[in-house]
Design a protein around this motif. Structure first.
Motif, PDB file in Angstrom:
ATOM      1  N   UNK A   1       0.852  -1.295  -0.152  1.00 59.89           N
ATOM      2  CA  UNK A   1       0.029  -0.068  -0.070  1.00 59.89           C
ATOM      3  C   UNK A   1       1.027   1.127  -0.172  1.00 59.89           C
ATOM      4  N   UNK A   2       1.911   1.385   0.852  1.00 58.13           N
ATOM      5  CA  UNK A   2       2.706   2.250   0.791  1.00 58.13           C
ATOM      6  C   UNK A   2       3.721   2.635  -0.662  1.00 58.13           C
ATOM      7  N   UNK A   3       3.918   1.611  -0.994  1.00 65.17           N
ATOM      8  CA  UNK A   3       4.576   1.585  -2.382  1.00 65.17           C
ATOM      9  C   UNK A   3       3.475   2.273  -3.343  1.00 65.17           C
ATOM     10  N   UNK A   4       2.415   1.651  -3.527  1.00 65.24           N
ATOM     11  CA  UNK A   4       1.565   2.342  -4.531  1.00 65.24           C
ATOM     12  C   UNK A   4       1.236   3.900  -4.066  1.00 65.24           C
ATOM     13  N   UNK A   5       1.376   4.161  -2.951  1.00 65.29           N
ATOM     14  CA  UNK A   5       1.059   5.705  -2.534  1.00 65.29           C
ATOM     15  C   UNK A   5       2.219   6.388  -2.987  1.00 65.29           C
TER      16      UNK A   5
ATOM     17  N   UNK B   1      -0.311  -2.672  -8.009  1.00 64.95           N
ATOM     18  CA  UNK B   1      -0.120  -4.033  -8.724  1.00 64.95           C
ATOM     19  C   UNK B   1       1.292  -4.331  -9.140  1.00 64.95           C
ATOM     20  N   UNK B   2       1.682  -3.011  -9.644  1.00 67.10           N
ATOM     21  CA  UNK B   2       3.174  -3.137  -9.988  1.00 67.10           C
ATOM     22  C   UNK B   2       4.095  -3.403  -8.936  1.00 67.10           C
TER      23      UNK B   2
ATOM     24  N   UNK C   1       4.528  -7.404  -8.687  1.00 70.10           N
ATOM     25  CA  UNK C   1       4.287  -8.202 -10.114  1.00 70.10           C
ATOM     26  C   UNK C   1       5.390  -9.041 -10.304  1.00 70.10           C
ATOM     27  N   UNK C   2       6.713  -8.807  -9.731  1.00 65.47           N
ATOM     28  CA  UNK C   2       7.773  -9.480 -10.071  1.00 65.47           C
ATOM     29  C   UNK C   2       8.023 -10.395  -9.053  1.00 65.47           C
ATOM     30  N   UNK C   3       7.094 -11.202  -8.474  1.00 58.70           N
ATOM     31  CA  UNK C   3       7.667 -12.139  -7.723  1.00 58.70           C
ATOM     32  C   UNK C   3       7.430 -11.735  -6.184  1.00 58.70           C
ATOM     33  N   UNK C   4       7.036 -10.707  -5.787  1.00 58.77           N
ATOM     34  CA  UNK C   4       6.977 -10.145  -4.417  1.00 58.77           C
ATOM     35  C   UNK C   4       5.905 -10.778  -3.656  1.00 58.77           C
ATOM     36  N   UNK C   5       4.777 -11.460  -4.509  1.00 58.44           N
ATOM     37  CA  UNK C   5       3.629 -12.110  -3.863  1.00 58.44           C
ATOM     38  C   UNK C   5       3.972 -13.459  -3.259  1.00 58.44           C
TER      39      UNK C   5
ATOM     40  N   UNK D   1       6.785 -17.386 -19.466  1.00 58.11           N
ATOM     41  CA  UNK D   1       5.460 -16.960 -19.123  1.00 58.11           C
ATOM     42  C   UNK D   1       5.363 -16.544 -17.860  1.00 58.11           C
ATOM     43  N   UNK D   2       5.752 -15.300 -17.602  1.00 62.86           N
ATOM     44  CA  UNK D   2       5.712 -14.322 -16.604  1.00 62.86           C
ATOM     45  C   UNK D   2       4.171 -14.119 -15.958  1.00 62.86           C
ATOM     46  N   UNK D   3       3.232 -13.703 -17.005  1.00 66.46           N
ATOM     47  CA  UNK D   3       1.838 -13.570 -16.655  1.00 66.46           C
ATOM     48  C   UNK D   3       1.149 -14.891 -16.043  1.00 66.46           C
ATOM     49  N   UNK D   4       1.422 -15.973 -16.387  1.00 62.20           N
ATOM     50  CA  UNK D   4       0.868 -17.274 -15.823  1.00 62.20           C
ATOM     51  C   UNK D   4       1.586 -17.391 -14.224  1.00 62.20           C
ATOM     52  N   UNK D   5       2.943 -16.966 -14.072  1.00 61.64           N
ATOM     53  CA  UNK D   5       3.559 -17.222 -12.841  1.00 61.64           C
ATOM     54  C   UNK D   5       2.852 -15.919 -11.914  1.00 61.64           C
ATOM     55  N   UNK D   6       2.547 -14.971 -12.464  1.00 59.30           N
ATOM     56  CA  UNK D   6       2.000 -13.840 -11.502  1.00 59.30           C
ATOM     57  C   UNK D   6       0.495 -14.394 -11.148  1.00 59.30           C
TER      58      UNK D   6
END
Length: 206
Positions: free
Chosen positions: A44-48, A66-67, A70-74, A130-135
């Motif tokens: 949330x802070x990152x988005x802000x 979302x950004x 989106x690069x594996x942080x989840x 296929x990064x979209x599948x991984x996300x």
């Protein structure tokens, strides 16, 4: 109705939920909400921050949020949600009952952790095609991790014995008794020492 409830109570992984009372659900949910809020705070802070510093006219705070994952942080977030569950399932506190469905829960959790770690390593090695599948998979794994974390909190409260006021005050009363005994022993020791010194002093004068 009771027969259906008894049948559900024997189901794999979720059967014990039929035996859990409302206080356990409420207490676990209360802790889970605060846990979730603190956990998503970096996103949330990152988005802000990204929204504030961006000078694009068509900026969208949701897309910026979302950004941030989106690069594996989840995947890392999922591991951090699941790791404490292994401790809860494999460690039985004193006077607590065994953790319900210990083996299946710990097995599923361990498999998800290993999967997330492997996918994160592949992402950082730029080996994913296929990064979209991984996300999308990381989103589903995160939802699964949150569900398992709440389930673990509920089961942990269910297995813990009820604590009465007498038990809560037991340590306090024990401390008071130990402190009183220590003070009395010190006073007696000082009294004996004073009497001995006085007798020695009177003996010297005589």
């Amino acid at each position: 109705m009771n027969s259906i409830r008894q049948w559900l109570s024997r189901t794999w992984l979720l059967g014990t939920l039929c035996k859990v009372g409302r206080p356990a659900y409420a207490s676990a949910f209360y802790e889970f909400i605060y846990l979730f809020l603190w956990s998503v705070l970096p996103f949330a802070l990152g988005a802000l921050v990204l929204y504030v510093v961006s000078d694009a006219s068509s900026k969208n705070i949701f897309q910026l949020g979302v950004s941030t994952f989106k690069n594996g942080e989840l995947l890392v977030f999922t591991i951090s949600m699941l790791a404490p569950i292994l401790y809860l399932t494999l460690h039985d506190p004193e006077q607590a009952a065994p953790f319900p469905h210990k083996l299946p829960i710990s097995t599923v959790v361990a498999l998800v952790i290993v999967t997330c770690a492997a996918l994160f390593a592949l992402l950082k090695a730029s080996a994913v095609k296929d990064s979209s599948f991984v996300f999308e998979l990381s989103v589903w794994l995160t939802a699964l991790a949150l569900a398992f974390r709440y389930l673990a909190l509920v089961y942990h409260r269910f297995r813990m014995p009820p604590i009465s006021e007498i038990e809560l005050r037991a340590d306090q009363e024990s401390y008071k008794e130990d402190f009183r005994t220590l003070v009395e022993e010190n006073l007696k020791s000082e009294e004996r020492s004073f009497v001995t010194q006085l007798q020695n002093h009177l003996g010297e004068q005589a």
